[in-house]
Design a protein around this motif. Structure first.
Motif, short mmCIF file in Angstrom:
data_model
loop_
_atom_site.label_atom_id
_atom_site.label_comp_id
_atom_site.label_asym_id
_atom_site.label_seq_id
_atom_site.Cartn_x
_atom_site.Cartn_y
_atom_site.Cartn_z
N LEU A 179 -54.85 -7.00 25.27
CA LEU A 179 -54.41 -7.08 23.87
C LEU A 179 -55.60 -7.10 22.92
O LEU A 179 -55.61 -6.39 21.91
CB LEU A 179 -53.58 -8.35 23.70
CG LEU A 179 -52.84 -8.53 22.38
CD1 LEU A 179 -51.73 -7.51 22.27
CD2 LEU A 179 -52.24 -9.93 22.30
N TYR A 230 -50.98 -5.86 15.35
CA TYR A 230 -50.71 -4.97 16.47
C TYR A 230 -49.44 -4.19 16.18
O TYR A 230 -48.53 -4.68 15.52
CB TYR A 230 -50.54 -5.75 17.76
CG TYR A 230 -51.78 -6.48 18.17
CD1 TYR A 230 -52.84 -5.80 18.78
CD2 TYR A 230 -51.92 -7.84 17.92
CE1 TYR A 230 -54.00 -6.46 19.13
CE2 TYR A 230 -53.07 -8.51 18.27
CZ TYR A 230 -54.11 -7.82 18.88
OH TYR A 230 -55.25 -8.48 19.21
N LYS A 290 -58.79 -6.26 23.57
CA LYS A 290 -59.75 -5.18 23.82
C LYS A 290 -61.19 -5.54 23.46
O LYS A 290 -61.82 -4.90 22.61
CB LYS A 290 -59.35 -3.92 23.07
CG LYS A 290 -57.99 -3.38 23.48
CD LYS A 290 -57.80 -1.96 22.96
CE LYS A 290 -56.49 -1.39 23.41
NZ LYS A 290 -55.30 -2.09 22.82
N GLU A 300 -47.39 -1.74 21.04
CA GLU A 300 -48.41 -2.52 21.75
C GLU A 300 -47.84 -3.86 22.16
O GLU A 300 -48.01 -4.31 23.29
CB GLU A 300 -49.63 -2.73 20.84
CG GLU A 300 -50.69 -1.67 20.99
CD GLU A 300 -51.88 -1.94 20.07
OE1 GLU A 300 -52.98 -1.60 20.45
OE2 GLU A 300 -51.67 -2.49 18.96
N SER A 321 -45.37 -3.60 25.05
CA SER A 321 -45.94 -3.43 26.38
C SER A 321 -46.62 -4.71 26.86
O SER A 321 -46.58 -5.04 28.04
CB SER A 321 -46.92 -2.25 26.41
OG SER A 321 -47.81 -2.34 25.34
N SER A 366 -49.03 2.46 28.22
CA SER A 366 -49.69 1.18 28.00
C SER A 366 -49.18 0.07 28.91
O SER A 366 -49.73 -1.02 28.92
CB SER A 366 -49.53 0.75 26.54
OG SER A 366 -48.18 0.83 26.18
#
Lengths: 308, 401
Positions: free
Chosen positions: B225, A5, B227, A9, A12, A153
């Motif tokens: 996270l 990630y 998805k 990302e 958030s 996000s």
């Protein structure tokens, strides 16, 4: 689980997860505040605490229906009225229960456990008879649902924010009542030494009734707030009772700051662990930690200093 | 104590046997309460306690069917009379009450139970006294009693129909499982995981929360996270309400189908508590929806509302419960007697061509052949049917478990 990630990302997710912990904290605290007064100060093991909360939830349900029927224009703000009405309704029932049952049992704390458990069963059946066995939908104004878009996000649930603010207000209100009002002084005097408090002219029976009713009223507010995040049914109160006692006992009966710290600790521990493992496992570990700490410190995190 | 109870029971038995010697048919060891005019059956559900919420509809369905059968002249010329007992959401109470229905009321069959735990409490009783139980709820399978008829879909009938649909129609590739922590969700997800992985697709998360859990913010963050294409939920009871309200509050709009929500635990009854606006757009997999368009169902919905009020809703389990007395009637008529052994022998192969959910047939394993449907939740609390499967064979003992 966090590989693959991007940094933004992850950031958030951490922000949202932090808020999840914070909102769980406010839920726990709101549940526990009423009981902290009743169990913490008065020593009454009130097993019907959850049912007082659900009375608040049903009051909110009735209020919302009344607003929809008679004042649809004011519907978006009915919730604030519902908070007040829930406090009054649960408080009134609390005063009645204290007069009918609890006052006869102050010298027998374990019997209050049985009596209030019986009361909780009676209340559940009353709700079932009046509102039906099925859960009811409390319709919320649109502005209270949905999320606040902070960045692209990061989304913060609005109802979480409302519960948080409400909890803050109730906590401050309670602090003011306990430590800045005449009732609070009398209450603390009665808790510390009942005969002495009576001797200096405090009407201890009246203080007891007001305190119990006040604690129940706070439970009503909690129930009102939980219509936003949970279910409203005759037995929904049972979902909260274990966590509520856990928070109060862990914090140390009789201290407001203890209840706050304990709610914060349990909520953060649970919410962080839930993120890294499955929900059931997180609950098990949270309970184990609490049990472990209580074995070392049976009086809870904080305790009132009393001359024994 | 035990011998006292036994003595009491046998006294009751002897008394009852003497009493019915005159006009009642005695079948095998267990007398059944049948006269020239009436036959007695048992209804055993919780009308108090936690599960009362879910069981209320089943009681209504069973009573409506009995009323309609009586209006049409009853079974073998006898009117059906029922004795209703309360399981009180407590599993030992179920087995005690089942015993009372069989030994004291001499019922010809029992309609009842709801959770798997209550069914498993009654199972040894109906097997020991050789009576029948018509069970109206979808189950995890892994059980097949000669004395129980399982009216709801088994796990494979619900799950495989649902997965086929999302994989073929919605091109789903990744799945996230979330369920309450007990046997039904865990078995369901075992079946689902195997089916998904056999197709080369991926399960990116599998989570269980204790029954009654009300805080789902952490898992919702995990959805964000990971998805997944599909969130597959078997969350039940009060947790359900919290789950959907918090998803909506966290900004997940189910109508956008990103992710798509698939569930085997939400019927019209649950939507009453959840609120249509909170689950709008989610997909439920059931054998029956109130919105089904066929003559039988329109009549059923009309009669149900006439009996229980315009606002009442009918979920899958309510309709299953309604089928129970009809299937029993068909079996009794085929056997030509109320004798439980003969009725039981007649049960496999019994088919009802026209029911509110279409054609159903009793399988040798006592589950039902049926079609599975997928409905999309609407704001008004009803479901819009988007897909119907072929007739599916029940398979309670799926290979590999």
């Amino acid at each position: 689980m966090l590989s693959g990630y991007t940094a933004s990302e992850l950031l958030s997710i951490f922000a949202m997860q932090g808020f999840a912990g914070l909102s769980l904290f406010s839920v726990f605290l709101l549940m526990a505040l009423g009981l902290a007064v009743i169990f913490g100060q008065m020593g009454v093991i009130n097993m019907a605490h959850g049912e007082f909360m659900i009375l608040g939830a049903y009051t909110t349900y009735v209020t919302s229906n009344l607003f929809q029927a008679y004042a649809p224009g004011l519907f978006p703000i009915y919730f604030f009225v519902a908070v007040a009405v829930s406090f009054i309704a649960a408080g009134a029932l609390g005063a009645l229960v204290e007069w009918a049952v609890i006052r006869h049992l102050y010298s027998r704390p374990l019997d209050t456990l049985l009596a209030t458990w019986g009361l909780s069963l009676i209340l559940q059946q009353v709700y079932r008879s009046i509102f039906g066995a099925k859960e009811v939908t409390v319709i919320l104004p649109d502005w209270m649902m949905g999320a606040l878009q902070v960045t692209d996000s990061i989304e913060i649930p609005i109802n979480g924010l409302i519960v948080l603010v409400l909890t803050l207000i109730v906590t401050v209100f309670m602090w003011a009542v306990m430590f800045r009002s005449r009732l609070g002084v009398q209450l603390r005097a009665v808790v510390l030494n009942r005969p002495m408090a009576g001797a200096v002219g405090i009407n201890t029976a009246l203080v007891d009734r007001i305190t119990f009713s006040f604690g129940c009223g706070i439970a009503g507010i909690a129930g009102c707030a939980f219509t936003m995040i949970g279910s409203t049914g005759p037995t929904a109160g049972q979902l909260y009772i274990v966590d509520t006692f856990l928070v109060v006992v862990f914090g140390g009966a009789g201290t407001l700051i203890g209840t706050i710290c304990s709610a914060f600790g349990i909520a953060q521990a649970q919410s962080v662990m839930e993120f890294f493992m499955s929900g059931s496992m997180a609950k098990v570990i949270t309970l184990l930690i609490v049990v472990g700490i209580l074995m070392i410190r049976p009086q809870g995190l904080f305790s009132v200093k009393v001359r024994k | 104590m035990k011998s006292k109870i036994a003595a009491k029971l046998s006294a009751v038995l002897i008394g009852a046997a003497l009493a019915c010697a005159a006009g009642q048919a005695l079948a095998g060891d267990n007398p059944i309460a049948v006269t020239d005019k009436a036959v007695t059956v048992g209804i055993l559900h919780s009308i108090t306690g936690t599960i009362a919420l879910s069981e209320a509809g089943s009681v209504q369905g069973e009573k409506l069917a009995i009323k309609e059968i009586n209006k049409q002249g009853g079974v073998l010329g006898r009117q059906i009379e029922y004795v209703q007992e309360d399981g009180a959401s407590d599993w030992p109470t179920y087995s005690e009450k089942a015993q009372k229905l069989i030994l004291k009321d001499h019922v010809a069959t029992i309609f009842g139970c709801w959770t798997s735990a209550s069914r498993k409490a009654v199972l040894p009783i109906v097997e020991q006294h050789d009576n029948l139980l018509f069970y109206p709820v979808f189950t995890e399978g892994l059980e097949s009693s000669p004395n129980i008829i399982y009216l709801g879909p088994d796990a494979t009938q619900q799950i495989i129909a649902g997965l086929d649909w999302v994989i073929n129609e919605k091109k789903a590739k990744t799945f996230y499982f979330i369920g309450s922590d007990y046997i039904w969700p865990r078995t369901s997800f075992k079946i689902a995981r195997k089916y998904i992985e056999d197709k080369g697709l991926k399960v990116v998360g599998e989570e269980y929360y204790p029954l009654g859990h009300t805080q789902f913010n952490s898992v919702i963050n995990k959805f964000k996270l990971k998805k997944p294409d599909v969130i597959f939920s078997t969350v039940v009871g009060g947790s359900n309400v919290a789950f959907y309200k918090q998803m909506k509050a966290a900004g997940i709009d189910l109508a956008k189908e990103k992710p798509l929500l698939l569930t085997t635990s939400v019927t019209e009854d649950e939507v009453l508590g959840i609120g249509g606006e909170n689950i709008e757009g989610g997909y439920s997999i059931m054998k029956y929806f109130q919105s089904m368009k066929n003559e039988e169902n329109e009549k059923f919905v009309k009669d149900f509302k006439a009996a229980y009020g315009e606002k009442s809703v009918i979920g899958d389990t309510t309709e299953s419960a309604y089928l129970g007395p009809w299937i029993w009637k068909a079996a009794v008529e085929k056997a030509g007697t109320f004798d439980i052994d003969k009725v039981r022998a007649a049960l496999p192969g019994i088919e009802l061509v026209k029911t509110p959910n279409g054609y159903v047939k009793v399988h040798e394993n006592h589950y039902m052949w049926m079609k599975t449907y997928i409905g999309q939740a609407q704001k008004d609390g009803q479901f819009k049917i988007v897909h119907g499967s072929e007739l599916m064979e029940p398979n309670p003992f799926m290979k590999g478990y």
